[in-house]
Design a protein around this motif. Sequence first.
Motif, PDB file in Angstrom:
ATOM      1  N   TRP A 248      61.545 -17.697   7.682  1.00  0.00           N
ATOM      2  CA  TRP A 248      62.423 -16.737   7.024  1.00  0.00           C
ATOM      3  C   TRP A 248      62.798 -17.211   5.622  1.00  0.00           C
ATOM      4  N   ASN A 318      61.846  -7.336  10.896  1.00  0.00           N
ATOM      5  CA  ASN A 318      61.605  -8.489  10.035  1.00  0.00           C
ATOM      6  C   ASN A 318      62.737  -8.724   9.043  1.00  0.00           C
ATOM      7  N   SER A 319      63.901  -8.133   9.322  1.00  0.00           N
ATOM      8  CA  SER A 319      65.054  -8.291   8.434  1.00  0.00           C
ATOM      9  C   SER A 319      66.165  -9.055   9.143  1.00  0.00           C
ATOM     10  N   GLU A 337      64.265 -12.283   4.972  1.00  0.00           N
ATOM     11  CA  GLU A 337      63.066 -11.543   5.369  1.00  0.00           C
ATOM     12  C   GLU A 337      62.082 -12.495   6.005  1.00  0.00           C
TER      13      GLU A 337
END
Length: 345
Positions: A248, A318-319, A337
């Motif tokens: 991330w 994906n956040s 992200e």
Amino acid sequence: MHIQIVLFDGFDLLDAIAPYEVFCAAQMYTDENLDVDLVTAEGARLVSSGIGGLQIPASGRIDPEKAGLILVPGASGEVAGEGEHTVPSILRRAMETKLTPLMKEAMQRSDLTVATVCGGSLLLAMGGLLEGRHAVTNHLGMDVLGATGAIPITARIVDDGNLVTGGGVTSGLDVAIYLVERELGPRIALKVESLFEFERRGTVWRDQGLPVVQQAPVAADSAVGHESYNQHQGSKDTPTDNLFDGEWKAAISTPVGKMSVMLNIQTRDGHIYGEARQGSEVAAFKDPVRRGNQLTWSQRVTKPMRLNLKFEVMVEGNSMTGVAKAGVLPASRLVGERLVGSNKL
């Protein structure tokens, strides 16, 4: 004895001027030569105090090679909010000057004592200078002091050898009179107290003597055990899916600056493991706990200052969004992200 009182833009007047007057008064009652100077990290200049902006002239630059005493005051500003006039922002700007390396050099000397009043200890702690040291600050900043790696002690004055720290703003008088007693003796200190019609408050805390033995109430024990059980169950019942797994790229907006952090999170045998990379420094998550799509953990960061942060984040696809907290400092917003290809979705 050479005494240097540090000034920086936004300093608290009472934190600095009260000790200045105490030391000057002590000079009247002793044959020992006491030099008291107002100094800055930059050298001689006019220095604007906090709220009110009263300007005080400093006569020179901090000299960490001079034996004696250096006293660092706190800041005066807004307590709440995230603006440039808040106390954390003022301290952060002071920390980012040459003051931090100069004080680091001073604290390595055996013939020099560093003292602080109120938020002065936070200023040093934010620069990583009080890790593992016993200290106190204003009651509003005790959580933050602990988050920097210092050992917060609830006392009016804390004596940790070559480091003496004071609590709230009015503790400047107490700290200065205590230092007069410690360095020059009780006769001189009593004369100063009589002159000012002020008696020093509170017991000075030192790491010595018999340890405190205190049996915790049964109810508190039960509550702690119940909390630990719930945390264990939360970790044990973590699903084996890979909702959080991957690399991330995260950004954390703090009241004292913005920082970028790379987070690597993996699920193995139903347990969450993670590490954070900030520049060349890598640190493992401490006590990660997952509940559904929420993950919490503690994390040590070093930029823009040294802090132990508590993270609470959530993931959707994906956040990643969430907050990072350190004591009473305003919560910092985290946005991240997941890097493409770093997780099997």
